[in-house]
Write an enzyme that holds these catalytic residues in place. Structure first.
Site, mmCIF file in Angstrom:
data_model
loop_
_atom_site.group_PDB
_atom_site.id
_atom_site.type_symbol
_atom_site.label_atom_id
_atom_site.label_comp_id
_atom_site.label_asym_id
_atom_site.label_seq_id
_atom_site.Cartn_x
_atom_site.Cartn_y
_atom_site.Cartn_z
ATOM 1 N N SER A 41 0.837 -1.192 0.000
ATOM 2 C CA SER A 41 0.000 0.000 0.000
ATOM 3 C C SER A 41 0.871 1.240 0.000
ATOM 4 O O SER A 41 2.048 1.182 0.348
ATOM 5 C CB SER A 41 -0.898 0.023 1.244
ATOM 6 O OG SER A 41 -0.169 0.445 2.395
ATOM 7 N N ASP A 42 0.316 2.371 -0.374
ATOM 8 C CA ASP A 42 1.022 3.627 -0.156
ATOM 9 C C ASP A 42 0.877 3.996 1.320
ATOM 10 O O ASP A 42 0.190 3.323 2.089
ATOM 11 C CB ASP A 42 0.471 4.723 -1.071
ATOM 12 C CG ASP A 42 1.518 5.801 -1.373
ATOM 13 O OD1 ASP A 42 2.460 5.953 -0.568
ATOM 14 O OD2 ASP A 42 1.377 6.492 -2.396
ATOM 15 N N TYR A 43 1.507 5.069 1.703
ATOM 16 C CA TYR A 43 1.624 5.505 3.097
ATOM 17 C C TYR A 43 0.236 5.649 3.760
ATOM 18 O O TYR A 43 -0.542 6.523 3.381
ATOM 19 C CB TYR A 43 2.349 6.848 3.105
ATOM 20 C CG TYR A 43 3.001 7.258 4.391
ATOM 21 C CD1 TYR A 43 4.374 7.101 4.586
ATOM 22 C CD2 TYR A 43 2.270 7.844 5.411
ATOM 23 C CE1 TYR A 43 4.992 7.509 5.752
ATOM 24 C CE2 TYR A 43 2.878 8.248 6.589
ATOM 25 C CZ TYR A 43 4.238 8.078 6.752
ATOM 26 O OH TYR A 43 4.838 8.485 7.918
ATOM 27 N N THR A 44 -0.068 4.781 4.696
ATOM 28 C CA THR A 44 -1.340 4.731 5.451
ATOM 29 C C THR A 44 -2.576 4.583 4.566
ATOM 30 O O THR A 44 -3.688 4.879 4.999
ATOM 31 C CB THR A 44 -1.516 5.960 6.381
ATOM 32 O OG1 THR A 44 -1.760 7.144 5.598
ATOM 33 C CG2 THR A 44 -0.319 6.175 7.288
ATOM 34 N N ALA A 45 -2.410 4.103 3.332
ATOM 35 C CA ALA A 45 -3.562 3.996 2.424
ATOM 36 C C ALA A 45 -4.592 2.991 2.918
ATOM 37 O O ALA A 45 -5.785 3.124 2.608
ATOM 38 C CB ALA A 45 -3.089 3.626 1.015
#
Length: 351
Positions: free
Chosen positions: A292-296
């Site tokens: 995932s992207d950052y905290t996605a």
């Protein structure tokens, strides 16, 4: 004279044919590669059989280090327990070696994967990707990525979150500088060149790192160029404009994909089975890692898809997002979701 010419031609033919592998060699090479793959799969399956659920969920977790490259104190404890699969931003030989030694003290001695954004150079800084793209010099872009990979690997980094292969046609979008611009043909060529530069033929080599094709998909199509904004893309636009650089990345052997923050048809990319399963896994046969992207994963709640953290973890895992970056919902709710049969052990094992 004719005899001399005949002998010369024969010698040339013998030389040419001797430079090609024999039929036996051509048959042996694929067989050896297949045997090696089978041995790796056996090793993975044997390791999975020994792992607890907590250890499996730990491998699906990437935690953020400090901006200066240091790991956080809790990382050592998690590593020793085998509960930390990856870090973001931890770098430098001293930091990575110390944390890696802690991981090798764990029960199953599974190493940590160190990731870092190496976008246009590590120590040697090159022009931004959009600037390099304007040169149309694919060989140059492959070489600059290779230099960045060698420098990053020397600092203990295994994995870069590049290249960004998003097509964007709105110059107001702030992240347009990380990609190749507006053209899917050029974007696909550059994506492949950068993947080759970062990874070479073997990204376990001492001067190579694993590359990431990001952001899957449509992130550069944010309305009015406003980051994180909604997108409105038809299937035809996806296949003709936004997909080609990602497909070129797979054809070049890219090791990982990163999900994007935006939604597609109202379904956030990090929990979107169409792009993660139907296209990436089934249609394109991608066998690498999806992060995932950052905290996605946590942000699935902000999209309105998930009502709470447990649902966010459920949707992301079931859709095919293997590793959670920074937020910790897989770890926090994974056992509960398996117990409640909302996520299967087969899904956890596959991730």
């Amino acid at each position: 004279m004719k005899k001399i010419q005949f002998i010369r031609a024969l010698v040339i033919l013998l030389f040419v044919f001797s430079s090609f592998p024999s039929v036996a060699q051509r048959r042996t090479a694929p067989r050896a590669a297949a045997q090696k793959d089978a041995q790796i799969e056996q090793k993975i399956n044997a390791l999975l059989a020994k792992m607890t659920l907590a250890e499996k969920l730990g491998q699906l977790q990437q935690l953020d280090g400090e901006a200066n490259g240091k790991f956080r104190p809790e990382h050592l404890e998690l590593a020793r327990k085998g509960l930390l699969g990856s870090t973001l931003n931890v770098r430098g030989a001293r930091m990575t070696n110390e944390l890696q030694r802690a991981a090798l003290e764990s029960r199953l001695k599974i190493p940590i994967l160190f990731g870092f954004d190496v976008i246009h150079g590590y120590r040697t800084i090159f022009p931004v990707p959009l600037g390099e793209a304007a040169s149309w010099d694919l060989e140059l872009m492959e070489r600059t990525a290779a230099v960045a990979a060698a420098e990053a690997k020397a600092a203990g980094v295994h994995w870069t979150f590049a290249p960004m292969v998003d097509i964007s046609r709105d110059p107001r979008w702030g992240r347009i500088i990380e990609g190749a611009g507006e053209d899917p043909f050029l974007g696909a060529k550059i994506a492949a060149a950068r993947v080759r530069g970062f990874q070479g033929k073997d990204y376990s080599a001492p001067d190579r790192v694993m590359a990431t094709a990001k952001h899957w998909v449509g992130y550069g199509a944010a309305e009015a160029g406003r980051d994180y904004n909604t997108t409105d893309l038809t299937r035809r636009n996806l296949y003709e404009i936004y997909f080609p650089p990602f497909k070129a990345s797979i054809d070049a052997g890219v090791g990982s994909f990163m999900t994007s923050f935006n939604d597609l048809d109202g379904v956030p990319a990090t929990a979107n089975p169409f792009i993660l399963k139907d296209v990436l896994r089934k249609e394109w046969k991608f066998d690498g890692l999806v992060v995932s992207d950052y905290t996605a994963v946590m942000e699935l709640m902000f999209h309105g898809l998930a009502k709470d953290e447990a649902e966010a973890a459920m949707y992301a895992l079931n859709a095919g997002t293997d590793m959670e970056m920074v937020s910790r919902l897989y770890n926090k709710y994974g056992e509960q979701l398996v117990r409640e049969k909302k996520v299967s052990m087969a899904t956890i094992d596959e991730a």
